[in-house]
Design an enzyme around this catalytic site. Structure first.
Site, PDB file in Angstrom:
ATOM      1  N   SER A  44      30.617  78.629   6.951  1.00  0.00           N
ATOM      2  CA  SER A  44      30.768  80.032   6.527  1.00  0.00           C
ATOM      3  C   SER A  44      31.741  80.234   5.376  1.00  0.00           C
ATOM      4  O   SER A  44      31.657  81.244   4.685  1.00  0.00           O
ATOM      5  CB  SER A  44      31.235  80.877   7.713  1.00  0.00           C
ATOM      6  N   ASP A 335      38.298  88.815   9.061  1.00  0.00           N
ATOM      7  CA  ASP A 335      38.026  88.945  10.490  1.00  0.00           C
ATOM      8  C   ASP A 335      38.926  87.935  11.199  1.00  0.00           C
ATOM      9  O   ASP A 335      39.870  87.428  10.598  1.00  0.00           O
ATOM     10  CB  ASP A 335      36.523  88.784  10.811  1.00  0.00           C
ATOM     11  N   HIS A 338      37.908  84.338   9.167  1.00  0.00           N
ATOM     12  CA  HIS A 338      37.654  84.124   7.741  1.00  0.00           C
ATOM     13  C   HIS A 338      38.642  84.874   6.848  1.00  0.00           C
ATOM     14  O   HIS A 338      38.932  86.041   7.106  1.00  0.00           O
ATOM     15  CB  HIS A 338      36.234  84.590   7.395  1.00  0.00           C
TER      16      HIS A 338
END
Ligand SMILES: *[C@@H]1O[C@H](CO)[C@@H](O)[C@H](O)[C@H]1NC(C)=O
Ligand SMILES: *[C@@H]1O[C@H](CO)[C@@H](O)[C@H](O)[C@H]1NC(C)=O
Length: 360
Positions: A44, A335, A338
């Site tokens: 990610s 978040d 991340h």
């Protein structure tokens, strides 16, 4: 849906280019080199939207993700409020301002020729990690790269394709989900492996991947090591006790893996002398940020901007149930897992600026 979006996609790409020009400016490459394309594999941290196009629960193509992307409020499947590391690295090498996801059906030939991301949020070196998240495994990312090579060969011919493949920069950024999710949060690997043997397993997958990538023609390869993963907000919540301290064992695992990665990269480079193989340390940069946020202009280091910031990620960070902090630039984390675009810009410089010359 796709038809409806495409004119806007073009518009907000333009807007983003204008807005992000002041960020992370391209550095001068040595010997007037130019890099035709940036090719990225990983998770990610570098996924620019591939998970939008696969069946997985691990997505973020909805607000508040992307609230600061382009002109604002443009969720793209990037796990951040704005750009992710792959975009910023593409700027660094002077390639382009946004690195598109390979699975984006709107890609044009020019997009392919200047590079794409094959990354998939939630994946890992360990095939079990991608299986648990129903996301794209590292070996499937390599299969997509083979398909990519064929696509550009059909368009520009074999010779030019080979030139592009050998002169392009490759970045691999993967591994934290193996430690933070598969090893720390599920029983499957802990049953058979301790940290030394699990990091050996990860290193062997890493080595195989590099061999294969080399076999497919890559000659300028940067591998981002594992970050200071035990101090990201969700790992504090899950592994840091009532005080939400950093999860030491995860940091130690990351550190141990990194030492094995450096070792295997050294021996690999001796074996293939025509290849530039560059280890990119992200462990210490994230450590510096988290341990001394104020020095880098941040106020909050132990919570994400989205919701409580303690645990929310992907669908649990959403505009219906999550309050959003008033100024994400003050947060290292967007978040619970991340970084914010602000932190990515800084991390990108810390990770790569001094290493650019080593790719040539
Ligand atoms: C780089 O390009 C400039 C302008 O074309 C030229 O003057 C210079 O000699 C080149 N440098 C190298 C190292 O090739
Ligand atoms: C957000 O925080 C940054 C960094 O502290 C600051 O420069 C900026 O002005 C703030 N923006 C708003 C809208 O308050």
């Amino acid at each position: 849906m796709k038809l409806l979006l495409s004119p806007f996609v073009t518009l907000f790409c333009l807007a983003t280019i204008l807005i992000s020009l002041h960020y992370c400016n391209a550095v001068n490459l040595p010997n007037n080199e130019t890099v035709p394309a940036l090719i990225v594999f990983g998770d990610s941290i570098v996924d620019s939207g591939n998970n939008n196009y696969i069946k997985t629960g691990f997505k973020c193509n909805f607000l508040p993700y992307g609230q600061d992307f382009g002109g604002g409020n443009q969720p793209t499947g990037r796990f951040s409020n704005g750009l992710v590391l792959s975009d910023i690295i593409a700027s660094k090498f002077g390639v382009k301002k946004l690195l598109p996801a390979y699975l984006d059906p709107n890609l044009q030939l020019q997009d392919l020729l200047t590079g794409v991301s094959f990354a998939s949020g939630g994946t890992g070196y360990d095939p079990l990690t991608s299986k648990l998240g129903s996301v794209i495994s590292l070996s499937d990312q390599l299969n997509m790269f083979k398909e990519y090579k064929n696509k550009i060969k059909e368009e520009v011919g074999e010779e030019r394709m080979k030139m592009i493949i050998s002169k392009s920069v490759y970045i691999i950024c993967i591994g934290s989900n193996d430690i933070a999710n598969t090893y720390a949060q599920t029983p499957y690997r802990r049953f058979n492996y301790d940290i030394p043997s699990y990091t050996d397993l990860l290193a062997s997958y890493s080595s195989n991947f590099l061999q294969e990538l080399y076999g497919l023609g890559a000659r300028r390869i940067g591998v981002i090591g594992m970050p200071y993963i035990g101090c990201v907000p969700s790992q504090r919540t899950l592994g840091g006790g009532r005080e939400r301290a950093c999860s030491d064992f995860e940091n130690q695992a990351a550190n141990l893996f990194n030492s094995k990665l450096v070792f295997l990269m050294d021996s690999f480079e001796n074996k293939f002398s025509d290849t530039k193989l560059v280890y990119l340390d992200s462990y210490h940069p994230l450590m510096y940020l988290v341990q001394n946020p104020a020095k880098y202009g941040f106020d909050v280091a132990d919570r994400g901007c989205c919701g409580t910031g303690d645990l929310e990620v992907s669908i649990f960070c959403n505009q219906y149930s999550s309050s959003i902090c008033s100024n994400s630039s003050r947060y290292i984390f967007w978040d619970s897992y991340h970084p914010t675009q602000e932190a990515y810009n800084l991390l990108c410089s810390m990770v790569i600026d001094d290493k650019i010359k080593d790719f040539f």
